[in-house]
Design a protein around this motif. Structure first.
Motif, short mmCIF file in Angstrom:
data_model
loop_
_atom_site.label_atom_id
_atom_site.label_comp_id
_atom_site.label_asym_id
_atom_site.label_seq_id
_atom_site.Cartn_x
_atom_site.Cartn_y
_atom_site.Cartn_z
N GLY A 122 0.78 -1.22 0.00
CA GLY A 122 0.00 0.00 0.00
C GLY A 122 0.82 1.28 0.00
O GLY A 122 0.36 2.32 0.49
N VAL A 123 2.03 1.25 -0.53
CA VAL A 123 2.89 2.43 -0.54
C VAL A 123 2.68 3.24 -1.82
O VAL A 123 2.22 2.73 -2.83
CB VAL A 123 4.38 2.05 -0.41
N LYS A 124 3.03 4.51 -1.76
CA LYS A 124 3.02 5.36 -2.94
C LYS A 124 4.15 4.91 -3.86
O LYS A 124 5.30 4.74 -3.42
CB LYS A 124 3.22 6.82 -2.53
N ILE A 125 3.85 4.71 -5.15
CA ILE A 125 4.85 4.20 -6.09
C ILE A 125 5.17 5.24 -7.16
O ILE A 125 4.27 5.78 -7.82
CB ILE A 125 4.36 2.91 -6.77
N PHE A 126 6.46 5.52 -7.32
CA PHE A 126 6.97 6.36 -8.39
C PHE A 126 7.83 5.48 -9.30
O PHE A 126 8.45 4.53 -8.84
CB PHE A 126 7.84 7.50 -7.85
N VAL A 127 7.88 5.83 -10.58
CA VAL A 127 8.70 5.06 -11.54
C VAL A 127 9.51 6.02 -12.39
O VAL A 127 9.00 7.06 -12.85
CB VAL A 127 7.82 4.19 -12.46
N CYS A 128 10.79 5.70 -12.59
CA CYS A 128 11.62 6.45 -13.53
C CYS A 128 12.42 5.46 -14.38
O CYS A 128 12.60 4.30 -13.99
CB CYS A 128 12.55 7.43 -12.81
N VAL A 129 12.88 5.92 -15.53
CA VAL A 129 13.65 5.06 -16.45
C VAL A 129 15.06 5.60 -16.57
O VAL A 129 15.26 6.78 -16.90
CB VAL A 129 12.99 5.01 -17.84
N ASN A 130 16.02 4.74 -16.32
CA ASN A 130 17.43 5.10 -16.50
C ASN A 130 17.89 4.62 -17.88
O ASN A 130 17.43 3.60 -18.39
CB ASN A 130 18.28 4.44 -15.40
N LYS A 131 18.78 5.41 -18.49
CA LYS A 131 19.30 5.11 -19.84
C LYS A 131 18.15 4.95 -20.84
O LYS A 131 18.14 4.04 -21.66
CB LYS A 131 20.18 3.85 -19.80
N TYR A 132 17.17 5.85 -20.71
CA TYR A 132 15.94 5.72 -21.50
C TYR A 132 16.20 5.76 -23.00
O TYR A 132 15.49 5.13 -23.80
CB TYR A 132 14.96 6.85 -21.13
N ASP A 133 17.24 6.51 -23.43
CA ASP A 133 17.49 6.69 -24.86
C ASP A 133 18.22 5.51 -25.51
O ASP A 133 18.51 5.54 -26.70
CB ASP A 133 18.27 7.98 -25.10
N THR A 134 18.50 4.45 -24.75
CA THR A 134 19.07 3.25 -25.36
C THR A 134 18.00 2.42 -26.05
O THR A 134 18.31 1.56 -26.87
CB THR A 134 19.79 2.38 -24.31
N ASN A 135 16.74 2.66 -25.72
CA ASN A 135 15.62 2.00 -26.40
C ASN A 135 14.35 2.80 -26.10
O ASN A 135 13.62 2.50 -25.16
CB ASN A 135 15.46 0.55 -25.93
N GLU A 136 14.10 3.81 -26.91
CA GLU A 136 12.98 4.71 -26.64
C GLU A 136 11.62 4.04 -26.87
O GLU A 136 10.62 4.44 -26.27
CB GLU A 136 13.11 5.97 -27.49
N LYS A 137 11.59 3.01 -27.68
CA LYS A 137 10.34 2.26 -27.89
C LYS A 137 9.93 1.57 -26.58
O LYS A 137 8.77 1.63 -26.17
CB LYS A 137 10.51 1.23 -29.00
N ASN A 138 10.90 0.92 -25.93
CA ASN A 138 10.59 0.26 -24.66
C ASN A 138 10.31 1.27 -23.55
O ASN A 138 9.52 1.00 -22.64
CB ASN A 138 11.74 -0.66 -24.25
N PRO A 184 18.92 10.07 -19.18
CA PRO A 184 19.63 9.65 -20.39
C PRO A 184 20.90 8.88 -20.09
O PRO A 184 21.48 9.00 -19.00
CB PRO A 184 19.95 10.98 -21.07
N TYR A 185 21.34 8.10 -21.06
CA TYR A 185 22.65 7.44 -20.95
C TYR A 185 23.71 8.53 -20.94
O TYR A 185 23.69 9.46 -21.74
CB TYR A 185 22.86 6.49 -22.11
N ASP A 186 24.66 8.44 -20.03
CA ASP A 186 25.62 9.50 -19.84
C ASP A 186 26.98 8.92 -19.44
O ASP A 186 27.13 8.35 -18.36
CB ASP A 186 25.11 10.45 -18.75
N LYS A 187 27.97 9.06 -20.30
CA LYS A 187 29.31 8.55 -20.00
C LYS A 187 29.93 9.26 -18.80
O LYS A 187 30.74 8.67 -18.08
CB LYS A 187 30.21 8.69 -21.23
N GLU A 188 29.55 10.51 -18.60
CA GLU A 188 30.09 11.25 -17.46
C GLU A 188 29.64 10.64 -16.13
O GLU A 188 30.36 10.72 -15.13
CB GLU A 188 29.65 12.72 -17.53
N ALA A 189 28.46 10.01 -16.14
CA ALA A 189 27.96 9.37 -14.93
C ALA A 189 28.89 8.23 -14.51
O ALA A 189 29.16 8.04 -13.32
CB ALA A 189 26.54 8.84 -15.16
N VAL A 190 29.38 7.49 -15.49
CA VAL A 190 30.29 6.38 -15.20
C VAL A 190 31.58 6.90 -14.57
O VAL A 190 32.08 6.35 -13.58
CB VAL A 190 30.61 5.59 -16.49
N THR A 191 32.09 8.00 -15.12
CA THR A 191 33.32 8.59 -14.59
C THR A 191 33.13 9.06 -13.15
O THR A 191 33.98 8.83 -12.28
CB THR A 191 33.75 9.78 -15.47
#
Length: 285
Positions: A211-227, A247-254
């Motif tokens: 019974g909790v409030k649910i939020f959803v987000c997508v990480n690396k969304y631009d690797t498959n915008e259809k999905n 979005p997918y971001d190489k700087e995030a990895v660094t």
């Protein structure tokens, strides 16, 4: 204390990356890592180790060779194949589940159950900040019980009230269920892959049971915008609040490799997480 739990269903979606960013943006005083099988939030947020406590889970069986008559009953009735006969009957601790059947069937009382350390419970503090985490030893169960202890330790040592950011574990099993217990809201971080969508649907079903409030987000969304579109449609159909796309971001990895959160510098993934943060935290006004 309000509890915001961050989950993923699938491993490797960026759940801890988002959790660490929320801790930074909120300047959180209370946070926990409930992924006790593979904790890693301490790599970014640690503080001073205030206390380390041994955690004891299920007991382990041991065989007293001086009493054993080699009847083989213990091996016959052990459903976990934890008992070996190599020049005498012995228990393999990693396989033993502590059920006690061997102790019951032994005709001469050669087998006993004893407590066994299953992990480490750790508490870090830094002024008024409290960070609770733990690590389960390899081959041990009772991860749900250890998660319960992590959250209990956080509550008991909280020096202030506010929103606690809790990084959960992948899947929908015992540790996730224990993490969701008592939560006020959950942010599900998913990815636009078939397994990401499938596991998101499973964790949504699990969270709905609390019974909790649910939020959803997508990480690396631009690797498959259809999905990504399919995930947004799923949220609309199930009355779930979709709060953003990262979005997918190489700087995030660094940044992560350098022990920083993605909001520690001006990068595109960090900007997206800031917007998601505002929407989620806005739930509490």
């Amino acid at each position: 204390m309000k509890q915001l739990v961050i989950l993923s269903g699938k491993g490797g979606t960026g759940k801890t990356t988002v959790a660490s960013s929320f801790i930074r943006l909120l300047n959180a005083k209370l946070y926990a890592d409930c992924d006790v099988d593979a904790p890693n939030l301490h790599l970014l947020y640690k503080g001073d180790l205030a206390k380390e406590t041994d955690f004891y889970g299920l007991p382990k069986a041991t065989i007293d060779s001086s009493k054993c008559i080699s009847c083989g009953k213990c091996q016959k009735y052990c459903k976990f194949n934890a008992i070996e006969n190599d020049n005498g009957y012995k228990v393999e601790p990693l396989d033993c589940e502590g059920c006690g059947v061997c102790e019951i069937v032994c005709p001469v009382g050669a087998i006993s159950l004893s407590t066994a350390k299953a992990g480490d419970l750790r508490l870090f503090t830094n002024e008024d900040k409290v960070f609770s985490t733990a690590e389960l030893k390899m081959g041990n169960g009772t991860s749900g019980k250890l998660v319960t202890e992590v959250k209990k330790q956080l509550r008991n040592n909280a020096k202030t009230d506010g929103i606690a950011v809790i990084d959960g574990s992948p899947g929908i099993g015992c540790p996730v269920i224990a993490t969701l217990s008592g939560a006020d809201a959950v942010l599900i971080v998913t990815e636009p892959s078939l397994s990401g969508i499938s596991d998101m649907e499973r964790i949504v079903g699990t969270a709905n049971g609390f019974g909790v409030k649910i939020f959803v987000c997508v990480n690396k969304y631009d690797t498959n915008e259809k999905n990504t579109g399919k995930i947004e449609d799923f949220c609309k159909q199930n009355n779930l609040e979709f709060v953003g796309k990262i979005p997918y971001d190489k700087e995030a990895v660094t940044l992560v490799n350098n022990g920083k959160s993605i909001v520690d510098m001006d990068c595109k993934s960090g900007k997206a997480v800031r917007k998601i943060f505002d929407k989620v935290i806005g739930y509490w006004g």
